[in-house]
Design a protein around this motif. Structure first.
Motif, PDB file in Angstrom:
ATOM      1  N   GLY A 121      43.273  46.122  37.838  1.00 32.91           N
ATOM      2  CA  GLY A 121      42.133  46.853  37.307  1.00 32.91           C
ATOM      3  C   GLY A 121      40.797  46.241  37.675  1.00 32.91           C
ATOM      4  N   ALA A 122      40.811  45.070  38.311  1.00 37.60           N
ATOM      5  CA  ALA A 122      39.571  44.403  38.689  1.00 37.60           C
ATOM      6  C   ALA A 122      38.995  44.999  39.978  1.00 37.60           C
ATOM      7  CB  ALA A 122      39.808  42.905  38.873  1.00 37.60           C
ATOM      8  N   GLU A 123      37.753  44.626  40.290  1.00 35.05           N
ATOM      9  CA  GLU A 123      37.107  45.038  41.532  1.00 35.05           C
ATOM     10  C   GLU A 123      37.369  43.983  42.607  1.00 35.05           C
ATOM     11  OE1 GLU A 123      32.641  45.720  43.475  1.00 35.05           O
ATOM     12  OE2 GLU A 123      32.864  45.125  41.361  1.00 35.05           O
ATOM     13  N   PRO A 124      38.056  44.342  43.708  1.00 34.68           N
ATOM     14  CA  PRO A 124      38.292  43.372  44.786  1.00 34.68           C
ATOM     15  C   PRO A 124      36.969  42.871  45.355  1.00 34.68           C
ATOM     16  CG  PRO A 124      39.636  45.347  45.078  1.00 34.68           C
ATOM     17  CD  PRO A 124      38.636  45.660  43.999  1.00 34.68           C
ATOM     18  N   LYS A 125      36.836  41.542  45.496  1.00 32.15           N
ATOM     19  CA  LYS A 125      35.535  40.991  45.881  1.00 32.15           C
ATOM     20  C   LYS A 125      35.603  40.009  47.042  1.00 32.15           C
ATOM     21  CE  LYS A 125      31.121  41.118  44.717  1.00 32.15           C
ATOM     22  NZ  LYS A 125      30.365  42.396  44.739  1.00 32.15           N
ATOM     23  N   TYR A 126      36.531  39.030  46.996  1.00 34.22           N
ATOM     24  CA  TYR A 126      36.577  37.976  48.014  1.00 34.22           C
ATOM     25  C   TYR A 126      38.011  37.694  48.451  1.00 34.22           C
ATOM     26  CZ  TYR A 126      31.899  36.975  46.149  1.00 34.22           C
ATOM     27  OH  TYR A 126      30.592  37.079  45.719  1.00 34.22           O
ATOM     28  N   LEU A 127      38.151  37.266  49.719  1.00 40.24           N
ATOM     29  CA  LEU A 127      39.423  36.784  50.251  1.00 40.24           C
ATOM     30  C   LEU A 127      39.207  35.448  50.943  1.00 40.24           C
ATOM     31  CD1 LEU A 127      40.968  39.887  52.121  1.00 40.24           C
ATOM     32  CD2 LEU A 127      41.338  39.212  49.740  1.00 40.24           C
ATOM     33  N   THR A 128      40.194  34.565  50.842  1.00 36.86           N
ATOM     34  CA  THR A 128      40.297  33.424  51.750  1.00 36.86           C
ATOM     35  C   THR A 128      41.616  33.554  52.498  1.00 36.86           C
ATOM     36  OG1 THR A 128      41.348  31.966  50.123  1.00 36.86           O
ATOM     37  CG2 THR A 128      38.934  31.926  50.255  1.00 36.86           C
ATOM     38  N   VAL A 129      41.639  33.080  53.750  1.00 31.35           N
ATOM     39  CA  VAL A 129      42.773  33.334  54.631  1.00 31.35           C
ATOM     40  C   VAL A 129      43.290  32.029  55.219  1.00 31.35           C
ATOM     41  CG1 VAL A 129      43.594  34.634  56.626  1.00 31.35           C
ATOM     42  CG2 VAL A 129      41.718  35.552  55.236  1.00 31.35           C
ATOM     43  N   GLY A 130      44.554  31.715  54.973  1.00 29.73           N
ATOM     44  CA  GLY A 130      45.217  30.589  55.608  1.00 29.73           C
ATOM     45  C   GLY A 130      46.153  31.085  56.695  1.00 29.73           C
ATOM     46  N   SER A 152      48.630  33.400  54.708  1.00 32.84           N
ATOM     47  CA  SER A 152      48.511  33.196  53.264  1.00 32.84           C
ATOM     48  C   SER A 152      47.099  33.588  52.831  1.00 32.84           C
ATOM     49  CB  SER A 152      48.783  31.732  52.906  1.00 32.84           C
ATOM     50  OG  SER A 152      48.717  31.545  51.507  1.00 32.84           O
ATOM     51  N   VAL A 153      47.024  34.615  51.998  1.00 32.24           N
ATOM     52  CA  VAL A 153      45.729  35.150  51.583  1.00 32.24           C
ATOM     53  C   VAL A 153      45.554  34.996  50.075  1.00 32.24           C
ATOM     54  CG1 VAL A 153      44.247  37.195  51.509  1.00 32.24           C
ATOM     55  CG2 VAL A 153      45.739  36.805  53.479  1.00 32.24           C
ATOM     56  N   THR A 154      44.428  34.454  49.683  1.00 29.08           N
ATOM     57  CA  THR A 154      44.038  34.417  48.274  1.00 29.08           C
ATOM     58  C   THR A 154      42.974  35.472  48.046  1.00 29.08           C
ATOM     59  OG1 THR A 154      44.522  32.060  48.074  1.00 29.08           O
ATOM     60  CG2 THR A 154      43.055  33.018  46.430  1.00 29.08           C
ATOM     61  N   ALA A 155      43.172  36.293  47.017  1.00 30.21           N
ATOM     62  CA  ALA A 155      42.244  37.374  46.709  1.00 30.21           C
ATOM     63  C   ALA A 155      41.629  37.148  45.335  1.00 30.21           C
ATOM     64  CB  ALA A 155      42.962  38.718  46.748  1.00 30.21           C
ATOM     65  N   ILE A 156      40.352  37.434  45.218  1.00 27.08           N
ATOM     66  CA  ILE A 156      39.613  37.278  43.966  1.00 27.08           C
ATOM     67  C   ILE A 156      38.951  38.600  43.612  1.00 27.08           C
ATOM     68  CG2 ILE A 156      37.723  36.077  42.795  1.00 27.08           C
ATOM     69  CD1 ILE A 156      38.213  33.726  44.732  1.00 27.08           C
ATOM     70  N   GLY A 157      39.093  38.999  42.354  1.00 24.70           N
ATOM     71  CA  GLY A 157      38.450  40.210  41.870  1.00 24.70           C
ATOM     72  C   GLY A 157      37.598  39.917  40.654  1.00 24.70           C
ATOM     73  N   VAL A 158      36.576  40.716  40.444  1.00 20.12           N
ATOM     74  CA  VAL A 158      35.702  40.540  39.284  1.00 20.12           C
ATOM     75  C   VAL A 158      36.061  41.570  38.222  1.00 20.12           C
ATOM     76  CG1 VAL A 158      33.838  39.490  40.594  1.00 20.12           C
ATOM     77  CG2 VAL A 158      33.901  41.968  40.331  1.00 20.12           C
ATOM     78  N   THR A 159      35.901  41.175  36.968  1.00 21.20           N
ATOM     79  CA  THR A 159      36.390  41.988  35.853  1.00 21.20           C
ATOM     80  C   THR A 159      35.277  42.629  35.020  1.00 21.20           C
ATOM     81  OG1 THR A 159      36.432  40.101  34.321  1.00 21.20           O
ATOM     82  CG2 THR A 159      38.388  40.458  35.685  1.00 21.20           C
ATOM     83  N   LYS A 160      34.034  42.414  35.383  1.00 23.78           N
ATOM     84  CA  LYS A 160      32.916  42.915  34.589  1.00 23.78           C
ATOM     85  C   LYS A 160      33.002  44.428  34.397  1.00 23.78           C
ATOM     86  CE  LYS A 160      27.845  42.829  34.345  1.00 23.78           C
ATOM     87  NZ  LYS A 160      26.605  42.405  35.031  1.00 23.78           N
ATOM     88  N   LYS A 210      39.027  54.182  38.336  1.00 25.04           N
ATOM     89  CA  LYS A 210      38.935  55.279  37.370  1.00 25.04           C
ATOM     90  C   LYS A 210      39.618  54.925  36.054  1.00 25.04           C
ATOM     91  CE  LYS A 210      38.624  58.952  40.832  1.00 25.04           C
ATOM     92  NZ  LYS A 210      39.353  60.058  41.508  1.00 25.04           N
ATOM     93  N   ILE A 211      40.715  54.178  36.131  1.00 23.57           N
ATOM     94  CA  ILE A 211      41.389  53.757  34.909  1.00 23.57           C
ATOM     95  C   ILE A 211      40.611  52.633  34.234  1.00 23.57           C
ATOM     96  CG2 ILE A 211      43.466  52.701  33.943  1.00 23.57           C
ATOM     97  CD1 ILE A 211      45.105  54.135  36.035  1.00 23.57           C
ATOM     98  N   ALA A 212      40.357  51.564  34.975  1.00 24.12           N
ATOM     99  CA  ALA A 212      39.829  50.330  34.381  1.00 24.12           C
ATOM    100  C   ALA A 212      38.435  50.491  33.802  1.00 24.12           C
ATOM    101  CB  ALA A 212      39.829  49.218  35.426  1.00 24.12           C
ATOM    102  N   GLU A 213      37.629  51.384  34.366  1.00 25.98           N
ATOM    103  CA  GLU A 213      36.267  51.570  33.866  1.00 25.98           C
ATOM    104  C   GLU A 213      36.182  52.566  32.718  1.00 25.98           C
ATOM    105  OE1 GLU A 213      33.562  50.443  37.775  1.00 25.98           O
ATOM    106  OE2 GLU A 213      33.738  52.547  37.160  1.00 25.98           O
ATOM    107  N   ASN A 214      37.264  53.291  32.454  1.00 28.78           N
ATOM    108  CA  ASN A 214      37.205  54.344  31.442  1.00 28.78           C
ATOM    109  C   ASN A 214      38.164  54.165  30.269  1.00 28.78           C
ATOM    110  OD1 ASN A 214      35.278  56.480  32.625  1.00 28.78           O
ATOM    111  ND2 ASN A 214      36.638  56.024  34.341  1.00 28.78           N
ATOM    112  N   ILE A 215      39.217  53.406  30.451  1.00 32.44           N
ATOM    113  CA  ILE A 215      40.179  53.225  29.371  1.00 32.44           C
ATOM    114  C   ILE A 215      39.662  52.157  28.397  1.00 32.44           C
ATOM    115  CG2 ILE A 215      41.605  51.369  30.397  1.00 32.44           C
ATOM    116  CD1 ILE A 215      44.068  53.124  29.568  1.00 32.44           C
TER     117      ILE A 215
END
Length: 296
Positions: free
Chosen positions: A70-79, A121-129, A186-191
Motif C-alpha cells: 500500500g506504500a508509494e514506491p520511491k527508491y531502489l538499490t541494486v546489488g 539483489s534489489v532493495t526497495a523502499i516505499g513511503v507511507t505518508k 486507490k486502496i491505500a489512500e481511501n481505505i
C-alpha cells in the motif's frame, strides 16, 4: 516447501515482529522496505530474455512488493553479482531497462561483485505518508476478495518460451510484468480500516493461502469470477496456470464489502474457517504445485 520453512525458522530465531509480510513496515521511519533476489537459471534464463528486459523485470518485481504493502514506491538499490563474460553493453542495457520500469522511482545506489552466474539483489523502499498500509494478517470475516487483473498469463508465456516460441502476449506478460501501482494507491489512500493485500508473484493460490493462514480465516473463491485471458484455455492445465503459475504480479486484497475500487474484480469472500476453498471445495495438499525457489 523449503522457502516457507526457512522463513519460519528465521522469524522464530530473530523473534521479529517485522517478518511475515513481503515488506517490513517501519512505522517510526514512515517507510516500508523489501528485498528480492533474482538468480540466473532459477528465476530467469538468458536463453529467453535480454539485458534490457531483465533490468526492467528486476525493478518491476520489487516495485510490486512495495505496491502490495500500500506504500508509494520511491527508491531502489541494486546489488549485482556478475560473471566475467558480462560486458559494458549488457550493463548499459540492463540499467536502461531498470530506468524504464522505475518512472517515478529512483535508483540511489548498490554494489557490484564477481560471480559464477548473474545474481540480482534489489532493495526497495516505499513511503507511507497519507496511506493505510496492508498486512496479510488483516483479512476479516465478511470482507470481499478482489484482484487487480488477469492470472495465468505469465506462466503461459514461460511455457511458450520453453516450447521455442519467442513472441506472444503471454511472453510479454512473463518478461515485462507491470506492478499494479494505481490499484494499490486507490486502496491505500481511501481505505480507513485494516485490510489484507499481497501480490501474486508466487501464484494466486499461494497469496490466498498465505492470507488465509495469517488471518486465520477461510477464503472462499468462485473460479468463474477470476479474470484470465480466454486464450489460456488452449493449455490443457490452464486452471493450474491461473492458480499456481506465478509471476503475474497482480494484487489480491481482502477489503470491506462496501469498499469500492474501480477496475477491480471480486472473486469471493472471507468466511469463518481456515484455508482456501474454490467453488465450495477445500483446497489441500497443493504445495508441490507452488513455485519453489529451491527446486533447481
Amino acid at each position: 516447501m523449503k522457502e516457507h520453512e526457512f522463513i519460519n525458522i528465521i522469524k522464530n530465531t530473530l523473534n521479529s515482529n517485522y517478518i511475515g509480510d513481503d515488506c517490513a513496515y517501519l512505522k517510526d521511519l514512515g517507510i516500508v522496505v523489501s528485498q528480492d533476489n533474482l538468480v540466473e537459471d532459477v528465476h530467469f534464463s538468458l536463453n529467453y530474455t535480454d539485458a534490457y528486459k531483465l533490468g526492467y523485470k528486476s525493478a518491476m518485481v520489487n516495485i510490486s512488493d512495495i505496491a502490495a504493502s500500500g506504500a508509494e514506491p520511491k527508491y531502489l538499490t541494486v546489488g549485482l553479482s556478475l560473471p566475467k563474460t558480462i560486458d559494458n553493453q549488457f550493463i548499459k542495457e540492463f540499467y536502461n531497462g531498470m530506468k524504464a520500469a522505475c518512472q517515478n522511482v529512483e535508483i540511489v545506489g548498490g554494489d557490484i561483485t564477481g560471480s559464477e552466474k548473474i545474481v540480482i539483489s534489489v532493495t526497495a523502499i516505499g513511503v507511507t505518508k497519507n496511506r493505510k498500509i496492508s498486512s496479510r494478517r488483516n483479512a476479516k470475516i465478511g470482507y470481499k476478495i478482489i484482484v487487480s487483473g488477469h492470472h495465468g498469463s505469465s506462466s503461459a508465456g514461460l511455457k511458450q518460451l520453453e516450447q521455442g516460441i519467442r513472441k506472444s502476449n503471454f511472453i510479454s506478460s512473463h518478461l515485462m510484468p507491470k506492478a499494479q501501482i494505481k490499484f494499490s494507491q486507490k486502496i491505500a489512500e481511501n481505505i480507513t480500516c485494516d485490510y489484507a493485500m499481497m501480490d501474486t508473484s508466487d501464484g494466486l493460490m499461494d497469496a490466498l493461502q498465505q492470507i488465509a493462514k495469517a488471518s486465520n480465516v477461510l477464503l472462499s473463491v468462485d473460479f468463474n469470477k477470476i479474470p484470465y485471458d480466454k486464450n489460456l484455455e488452449q493449455f490443457t492445465n490452464y486452471k493450474d496456470l491461473i492458480f499456481y503459475g506465478g509471476e503475474d504480479y497482480q494484487l489480491v486484497a481482502c477489503v470491506p464489502k462496501d469498499f469500492e475500487i474501480p477496475n477491480s474484480f471480486e472473486i469471493g469472500k472471507v468466511k469463518y474457517g481456515c484455508g482456501v476453498e474454490v467453488d465450495g471445495t477445500e483446497i489441500i495438499n497443493t504445495e508441490d504445485k507452488f513455485f519453489n525457489h529451491f527446486s533447481k
